[in-house]
Design a protein around this motif. Sequence first.
Motif, PDB file in Angstrom:
ATOM      1  N   ASP A 206      -1.846  -3.113   8.520  1.00  0.00           N
ATOM      2  CA  ASP A 206      -0.798  -3.298   7.824  1.00  0.00           C
ATOM      3  C   ASP A 206      -0.535  -5.105   7.472  1.00  0.00           C
ATOM      4  OD1 ASP A 206       0.198  -0.838   7.543  1.00  0.00           O
ATOM      5  OD2 ASP A 206       1.107  -0.874   9.471  1.00  0.00           O
TER       6      ASP A 206
ATOM      7  N   LYS B  53       7.063  -7.042   1.548  1.00  0.00           N
ATOM      8  CA  LYS B  53       6.103  -5.992   2.043  1.00  0.00           C
ATOM      9  C   LYS B  53       6.424  -5.307   3.564  1.00  0.00           C
ATOM     10  CE  LYS B  53       1.474  -4.632   3.185  1.00  0.00           C
ATOM     11  NZ  LYS B  53       0.172  -5.270   3.544  1.00  0.00           N
ATOM     12  N   ILE B  54       6.359  -6.185   4.447  1.00  0.00           N
ATOM     13  CA  ILE B  54       6.921  -5.547   5.695  1.00  0.00           C
ATOM     14  C   ILE B  54       8.004  -5.194   5.878  1.00  0.00           C
ATOM     15  CG2 ILE B  54       4.852  -6.737   7.121  1.00  0.00           C
ATOM     16  CD1 ILE B  54       7.045  -8.982   8.068  1.00  0.00           C
TER      17      ILE B  54
ATOM     18  N   ASP C  19       9.822  -3.609   3.708  1.00  0.00           N
ATOM     19  CA  ASP C  19       9.754  -2.087   3.047  1.00  0.00           C
ATOM     20  C   ASP C  19       8.968  -1.394   3.917  1.00  0.00           C
ATOM     21  OD1 ASP C  19      11.302  -3.415   0.970  1.00  0.00           O
ATOM     22  OD2 ASP C  19       9.477  -3.554  -0.271  1.00  0.00           O
ATOM     23  N   LYS C  20       7.827  -1.680   4.261  1.00  0.00           N
ATOM     24  CA  LYS C  20       7.103  -0.863   5.048  1.00  0.00           C
ATOM     25  C   LYS C  20       7.819  -0.324   6.673  1.00  0.00           C
ATOM     26  CE  LYS C  20       3.091   0.727   6.703  1.00  0.00           C
ATOM     27  NZ  LYS C  20       2.158   1.627   6.370  1.00  0.00           N
TER      28      LYS C  20
END
Length: 253
Positions: free
Chosen positions: A138, A196-197, A199-200
Amino acid sequence: MTILKTDKITMRFGGITAVSKLDMKIDKNEIIGLIGPNGAGKTTCFNMITGVYVPTEGRIFFEDKDITGIKTHEITKLGIARTFQNIRLFKELSVLDNVLIANHMRLDSNLFSAVIKTPDYRKKEKKIKEKSISLLKDVGLEEVMHEKSSSLPYGKQRRLEIARALATDPKLLILDEPAAGMNPQESMELMEFIRKIRDKFNLTILMIEHHMQVVMGVCERIYVLDYGIMIAEGTPVEIQNNPKVIEAYLGVE
Ligand code: ATP
């Protein structure tokens, strides 16, 4: 929905008031910046939220629970993780081992089973390894997972620190100067990475950062501290145009 609230927190060290009556209210999934000149009280604020210091006055609420005075490891369990201004990796260990350790610290309540390697422990160990590798994927470090962590370029070491914090399954991730020491390319990638993190992993992110391009580019709301006092709060545009902020901080950059 509010995830973190500080109610007039104050921290005094002898005669120095590092933070004075600070009120913050952070909603779930926000990306928040905490900025201010050197010595403004930013790290002290993080230290209070993460249980390193108990505020001299005021209360801190996380998901409506009063966490004031709770020990750091208990706060981690509740879902707050943090990285530090100076990278604190296990330098001699591999990238994967750094994340494995953080995962073990979270999941191994029974040290005895770890020592004698019970079947139950082995099962858990396998899961931990899978989870660690997935985390490294990730954050884009899968290809270097067997390399020594100190051999990574600076930007990747910072990412590894964040991966390690993510291994504790946080809801709130606190980053202390994530762009410090990064080159312009790495800083640009960091902004993308933070979004990104968030959201993830469905995170809320609170960060101290001196790199203005990063702060203004990624934070949705910003608090400004000066001499321990909050002098402004608002969107990046509001902060950039706030005369008090320009005078205290941005004007001298
Ligand atoms: P920087 O951007 O340089 O990291 P900062 O905004 O994070 O600064 P803090 O490190 O929180 O500022 O420091 C705020 C004030 O509190 C400073 O005057 C500092 O010297 C003081 N201070 C912080 N920790 C302690 C401590 N443990 N004992 C005494 N004074 C402290």
